[in-house]
Design an enzyme around this catalytic site. Structure first.
Site, PDB file in Angstrom:
ATOM      1  N   SER A  95      18.591   1.106   2.486  1.00  0.00           N
ATOM      2  CA  SER A  95      18.451   2.554   2.293  1.00  0.00           C
ATOM      3  C   SER A  95      19.789   3.289   2.364  1.00  0.00           C
ATOM      4  CB  SER A  95      17.528   3.091   3.391  1.00  0.00           C
ATOM      5  OG  SER A  95      17.631   4.487   3.479  1.00  0.00           O
ATOM      6  N   ALA A 145       7.864  -1.033   6.094  1.00  0.00           N
ATOM      7  CA  ALA A 145       8.740  -0.454   7.118  1.00  0.00           C
ATOM      8  C   ALA A 145       8.051   0.745   7.743  1.00  0.00           C
ATOM      9  CB  ALA A 145      10.056   0.022   6.490  1.00  0.00           C
ATOM     10  N   GLN A 146       8.519   1.131   8.930  1.00  0.00           N
ATOM     11  CA  GLN A 146       8.259   2.485   9.420  1.00  0.00           C
ATOM     12  C   GLN A 146       9.342   3.279   8.686  1.00  0.00           C
ATOM     13  OE1 GLN A 146       8.071   5.767  10.126  1.00  0.00           O
ATOM     14  NE2 GLN A 146       9.720   5.454  11.601  1.00  0.00           N
ATOM     15  N   SER A 147       8.947   4.019   7.663  1.00  0.00           N
ATOM     16  CA  SER A 147       9.926   4.511   6.692  1.00  0.00           C
ATOM     17  C   SER A 147      10.286   5.991   6.845  1.00  0.00           C
ATOM     18  CB  SER A 147       9.385   4.288   5.273  1.00  0.00           C
ATOM     19  OG  SER A 147       8.283   5.160   5.042  1.00  0.00           O
ATOM     20  N   GLU A 179      20.129   5.862   3.865  1.00  0.00           N
ATOM     21  CA  GLU A 179      20.230   6.390   5.236  1.00  0.00           C
ATOM     22  C   GLU A 179      21.257   5.594   6.043  1.00  0.00           C
ATOM     23  OE1 GLU A 179      18.723   9.064   6.946  1.00  0.00           O
ATOM     24  OE2 GLU A 179      18.110   9.720   4.961  1.00  0.00           O
ATOM     25  N   TYR A 203      16.008   4.960  12.413  1.00  0.00           N
ATOM     26  CA  TYR A 203      15.621   4.347  11.135  1.00  0.00           C
ATOM     27  C   TYR A 203      16.857   3.769  10.425  1.00  0.00           C
ATOM     28  CZ  TYR A 203      14.334   4.164   6.160  1.00  0.00           C
ATOM     29  OH  TYR A 203      14.158   3.774   4.852  1.00  0.00           O
ATOM     30  N   ASP A 227       6.336   2.669  -3.086  1.00  0.00           N
ATOM     31  CA  ASP A 227       7.055   1.740  -3.962  1.00  0.00           C
ATOM     32  C   ASP A 227       6.225   0.502  -4.259  1.00  0.00           C
ATOM     33  OD1 ASP A 227       9.059   3.557  -3.624  1.00  0.00           O
ATOM     34  OD2 ASP A 227      10.505   2.176  -2.732  1.00  0.00           O
ATOM     35  N   HIS A 282      13.836   8.295  -3.219  1.00  0.00           N
ATOM     36  CA  HIS A 282      13.058   8.315  -4.459  1.00  0.00           C
ATOM     37  C   HIS A 282      11.622   8.706  -4.143  1.00  0.00           C
ATOM     38  CE1 HIS A 282      13.448   4.233  -2.909  1.00  0.00           C
ATOM     39  NE2 HIS A 282      12.184   4.058  -3.256  1.00  0.00           N
ATOM     40  N   THR A 322       0.821  -1.227   0.000  1.00  0.00           N
ATOM     41  CA  THR A 322       0.000   0.000   0.000  1.00  0.00           C
ATOM     42  C   THR A 322       0.850   1.271   0.000  1.00  0.00           C
ATOM     43  OG1 THR A 322      -0.108  -0.133   2.411  1.00  0.00           O
ATOM     44  CG2 THR A 322      -1.954  -1.085   1.193  1.00  0.00           C
TER      45      THR A 322
HETATM   46  P1  NDP Z   1       6.018   3.977   2.428  1.00  0.00           P
HETATM   47  O1  NDP Z   1       6.121   4.617   3.751  1.00  0.00           O
HETATM   48  O2  NDP Z   1       5.257   4.677   1.339  1.00  0.00           O
HETATM   49  O3  NDP Z   1       5.349   2.520   2.601  1.00  0.00           O
HETATM   50  C1  NDP Z   1       5.616   1.727   3.716  1.00  0.00           C
HETATM   51  C2  NDP Z   1       4.712   0.507   3.667  1.00  0.00           C
HETATM   52  O4  NDP Z   1       4.993  -0.332   4.794  1.00  0.00           O
HETATM   53  C3  NDP Z   1       3.216   0.821   3.704  1.00  0.00           C
HETATM   54  O5  NDP Z   1       2.549  -0.057   2.821  1.00  0.00           O
HETATM   55  C4  NDP Z   1       2.852   0.486   5.153  1.00  0.00           C
HETATM   56  O6  NDP Z   1       1.503   0.120   5.308  1.00  0.00           O
HETATM   57  C5  NDP Z   1       3.740  -0.727   5.366  1.00  0.00           C
HETATM   58  N1  NDP Z   1       3.931  -1.074   6.783  1.00  0.00           N
HETATM   59  C6  NDP Z   1       4.386  -0.292   7.780  1.00  0.00           C
HETATM   60  N2  NDP Z   1       4.437  -0.979   8.929  1.00  0.00           N
HETATM   61  C7  NDP Z   1       3.990  -2.240   8.652  1.00  0.00           C
HETATM   62  C8  NDP Z   1       3.818  -3.403   9.430  1.00  0.00           C
HETATM   63  N3  NDP Z   1       4.100  -3.443  10.730  1.00  0.00           N
HETATM   64  N4  NDP Z   1       3.349  -4.515   8.808  1.00  0.00           N
HETATM   65  C9  NDP Z   1       3.044  -4.506   7.494  1.00  0.00           C
HETATM   66  N5  NDP Z   1       3.186  -3.426   6.707  1.00  0.00           N
HETATM   67  C10 NDP Z   1       3.668  -2.299   7.283  1.00  0.00           C
HETATM   68  O7  NDP Z   1       7.513   3.660   1.925  1.00  0.00           O
HETATM   69  P2  NDP Z   1       8.116   3.632   0.440  1.00  0.00           P
HETATM   70  O8  NDP Z   1       7.184   2.923  -0.458  1.00  0.00           O
HETATM   71  O9  NDP Z   1       8.609   4.977   0.104  1.00  0.00           O
HETATM   72  O10 NDP Z   1       9.422   2.743   0.665  1.00  0.00           O
HETATM   73  C11 NDP Z   1       9.396   1.324   0.548  1.00  0.00           C
HETATM   74  C12 NDP Z   1      10.544   0.727   1.323  1.00  0.00           C
HETATM   75  O11 NDP Z   1      11.775   1.227   0.826  1.00  0.00           O
HETATM   76  C13 NDP Z   1      10.539   1.045   2.823  1.00  0.00           C
HETATM   77  O12 NDP Z   1      11.056  -0.068   3.505  1.00  0.00           O
HETATM   78  C14 NDP Z   1      11.482   2.221   2.933  1.00  0.00           C
HETATM   79  O13 NDP Z   1      12.034   2.318   4.219  1.00  0.00           O
HETATM   80  C15 NDP Z   1      12.517   1.842   1.881  1.00  0.00           C
HETATM   81  N6  NDP Z   1      13.250   2.927   1.290  1.00  0.00           N
HETATM   82  C16 NDP Z   1      12.574   3.990   0.758  1.00  0.00           C
HETATM   83  C17 NDP Z   1      13.248   5.018   0.177  1.00  0.00           C
HETATM   84  C18 NDP Z   1      12.534   6.170  -0.430  1.00  0.00           C
HETATM   85  O14 NDP Z   1      13.176   7.183  -0.709  1.00  0.00           O
HETATM   86  N7  NDP Z   1      11.244   6.068  -0.696  1.00  0.00           N
HETATM   87  C19 NDP Z   1      14.730   5.018   0.122  1.00  0.00           C
HETATM   88  C20 NDP Z   1      15.328   3.803   0.613  1.00  0.00           C
HETATM   89  C21 NDP Z   1      14.606   2.813   1.191  1.00  0.00           C
HETATM   90  P3  NDP Z   1       0.332   1.209   5.582  1.00  0.00           P
HETATM   91  O15 NDP Z   1      -0.123   1.637   4.216  1.00  0.00           O
HETATM   92  O16 NDP Z   1      -0.666   0.418   6.346  1.00  0.00           O
HETATM   93  O17 NDP Z   1       0.947   2.337   6.356  1.00  0.00           O
HETATM   94  P1  GDP Z   2      14.917  11.374   4.387  1.00  0.00           P
HETATM   95  O1  GDP Z   2      16.151  11.669   3.618  1.00  0.00           O
HETATM   96  O2  GDP Z   2      14.496   9.941   4.302  1.00  0.00           O
HETATM   97  O3  GDP Z   2      14.946  11.841   5.787  1.00  0.00           O
HETATM   98  O4  GDP Z   2      13.731  12.143   3.595  1.00  0.00           O
HETATM   99  P2  GDP Z   2      12.921  13.480   3.936  1.00  0.00           P
HETATM  100  O5  GDP Z   2      12.231  13.853   2.666  1.00  0.00           O
HETATM  101  O6  GDP Z   2      12.074  13.316   5.133  1.00  0.00           O
HETATM  102  O7  GDP Z   2      14.028  14.561   4.277  1.00  0.00           O
HETATM  103  C1  GDP Z   2      15.026  14.929   3.342  1.00  0.00           C
HETATM  104  C2  GDP Z   2      15.823  16.112   3.912  1.00  0.00           C
HETATM  105  O8  GDP Z   2      14.987  17.268   3.936  1.00  0.00           O
HETATM  106  C3  GDP Z   2      16.330  15.913   5.331  1.00  0.00           C
HETATM  107  O9  GDP Z   2      17.674  16.359   5.396  1.00  0.00           O
HETATM  108  C4  GDP Z   2      15.450  16.830   6.170  1.00  0.00           C
HETATM  109  O10 GDP Z   2      16.067  17.339   7.344  1.00  0.00           O
HETATM  110  C5  GDP Z   2      15.196  17.943   5.174  1.00  0.00           C
HETATM  111  N1  GDP Z   2      14.011  18.748   5.503  1.00  0.00           N
HETATM  112  C6  GDP Z   2      13.977  20.084   5.671  1.00  0.00           C
HETATM  113  N2  GDP Z   2      12.751  20.484   6.035  1.00  0.00           N
HETATM  114  C7  GDP Z   2      11.971  19.382   6.085  1.00  0.00           C
HETATM  115  C8  GDP Z   2      10.604  19.179   6.410  1.00  0.00           C
HETATM  116  O11 GDP Z   2       9.853  20.078   6.722  1.00  0.00           O
HETATM  117  N3  GDP Z   2      10.154  17.890   6.340  1.00  0.00           N
HETATM  118  C9  GDP Z   2      10.966  16.859   5.976  1.00  0.00           C
HETATM  119  N4  GDP Z   2      10.451  15.621   5.902  1.00  0.00           N
HETATM  120  N5  GDP Z   2      12.281  17.029   5.704  1.00  0.00           N
HETATM  121  C10 GDP Z   2      12.772  18.273   5.751  1.00  0.00           C
END
Ligand code: NDP
Ligand code: GDP
Length: 328
Positions: A127, A84-86, A129, A151, A13, A181, A10
């Site tokens: 990640s 993940a808690q992302s 991170e 995280y 990605d 991304h 959901t």
């Molecule tokens: P999102 O936050 O958009 O999605 C996270 C998903 O994890 C949601 O579907 C959420 O469900 C689900 N989820 C959270 N907790 C649980 C749980 N306890 N059990 C089952 N499902 C759970 O993240 P992204 O799509 O952006 O990212 C996908 C993955 O890639 C993540 O692991 C993220 O940490 C990692 N990642 C992302 C990057 C990015 O820039 N986007 C960069 C590098 C890594 P619900 O809809 O119910 O909240």
């Molecule tokens: P992250 O790289 O996974 O932490 O992705 P984010 O999009 O949350 O943050 C990217 C960068 O933007 C980090 O360095 C944050 O400190 C910076 N940033 C500055 N202002 C904000 C804000 O209001 N919200 C978020 N989410 N990030 C911010």
């Protein structure tokens, strides 16, 4: 027909990966955690018009017995662990939950696979991170890690467990070290989407300012659609491995804001307010990835520029606000 199982289906990605796999003829199954708002948690899949083509299974990454049963029943060929808690900032607010879901629960997945589907291919969403306080100016698979948030620490645990299960039990387990991304389906708490939503709101006269923290931070921003393709390519390799996925270009938050505002004919400096409350306890100042291994081995390269992506996001937010379409 190949069968894929996606945790985090959901999320941002999960939606783009589902779309890619469905287009390739896969049967796609997704793990969905129960919500009291069951009618909205497939919002992103609906936005892409694929919600009725993904088979949903109730579950939670923390519930290993459910994962074991699901993997036994679904019998997937490929498993993508995206749940993940992302959100980095929330990881200081909820360090234990983040450690459990983003870190420890990766072992729930690995154990369930080891028991029920040892021949399945596994993708772990690692990640950039994990690089945190960067130890080299450009980060590759060889760069040492130094996470800067709960995280990042949790992701590093999941990453090394994936490597360890590959080396210990011969699982086809790969880890994608993905740099930031984004897309129109990015969560609104992340800075790009916060900005594009804010820009659209200002343009439509709904608000006047966007409050931000550290706008000097720099990120290597790519598009989720391009990055979903990289995940799939990793799963098609005979040999499991780890890959950095990045664009090789880094941009300040400030410059990203300028792209978003300019798209609607406004100036960022007139609308951004710096709020000290939004600075983080520890910051990742700059990320810049070297994806040459992915380019050479997977033949992967990004197609969508940061500028094109930000403009697409502003347009999508304008459409959402103007038409109230979708909630994602
Ligand atoms: P999102 O936050 O958009 O999605 C996270 C998903 O994890 C949601 O579907 C959420 O469900 C689900 N989820 C959270 N907790 C649980 C749980 N306890 N059990 C089952 N499902 C759970 O993240 P992204 O799509 O952006 O990212 C996908 C993955 O890639 C993540 O692991 C993220 O940490 C990692 N990642 C992302 C990057 C990015 O820039 N986007 C960069 C590098 C890594 P619900 O809809 O119910 O909240
Ligand atoms: P992250 O790289 O996974 O932490 O992705 P984010 O999009 O949350 O943050 C990217 C960068 O933007 C980090 O360095 C944050 O400190 C910076 N940033 C500055 N202002 C904000 C804000 O209001 N919200 C978020 N989410 N990030 C911010």
């Amino acid at each position: 027909m190949k069968r894929a199982f996606i945790t985090g289906v959901t999320g941002q990605d999960g939606a783009y990966l589902s779309q890619l796999l469905l287009d390739k003829g896969y049967e796609v199954w997704g793990l969905v955690r129960r919500s009291s708002m069951a009618d909205v948690n497939d919002g992103r899949l609906r936005w892409l018009g694929i919600a009725d083509r993904v088979k949903m299974v109730d579950g939670n990454l923390l519930d290993i017995s459910g994962l074991i049963r699901t993997i036994r029943e679904v019998k997937p060929d490929e498993i993508y662990n995206l749940a993940a808690q992302s959100f980095v900032r929330s990881s200081w607010q909820q360090p234990i939950l983040t450690s459990n879901v983003t870190g420890l629960a990766v072992v729930n997945m690995l154990e369930a696979i080891r028991l029920e589907a040892p021949r399945a291919r596994f993708y772990q969403a690692s990640s950039s991170e994990m690089y945190g306080l960067v130890q080299e100016p450009v980060q590759s698979e060889k760069t040492p890690f130094y996470p800067r948030s709960p995280y990042g620490v949790a992701k590093l645990f999941g990453h090394w467990m994936t490597v360890n299960y590959r080396e210990s039990f011969g699982l086809h387990a790969s880890s994608g070290i993905l740099f930031n991304h984004e897309s129109p389906l990015r969560g609104i708490e992340f800075v790009t989407r916060k900005v594009t939503h804010g820009v659209a709101s200002i343009k439509l006269g709904l608000t006047k300012e966007i409050r931000l923290g550290n706008i000097d931070a720099q990120r290597d921003w790519g598009h989720s659609k391009d990055y979903a393709r990289a995940m799939w390519l990793m799963m098609q390799q005979e040999k499991p491995d780890d890959y950095v996925i990045a664009t090789g270009r880094t941009t300040t938050v400030r410059a990203m804001c300028e792209v978003a505002f300019a798209h609607v004919g406004l100036k960022a400096a007139d609308h951004i307010v710096i709020d000290p409350e939004l600075f983080r306890p520890a910051e990742v100042d700059i990320l810049l990835g070297d994806a040459s291994k992915a380019r050479a081995t997977l033949g992967w390269e990004p197609k969508i520029s940061m500028e094109a992506m930000i403009r697409e996001m502003v347009d999508a937010d304008m459409e959402r606000l103007a038409t109230k379409r979708g909630r994602a």
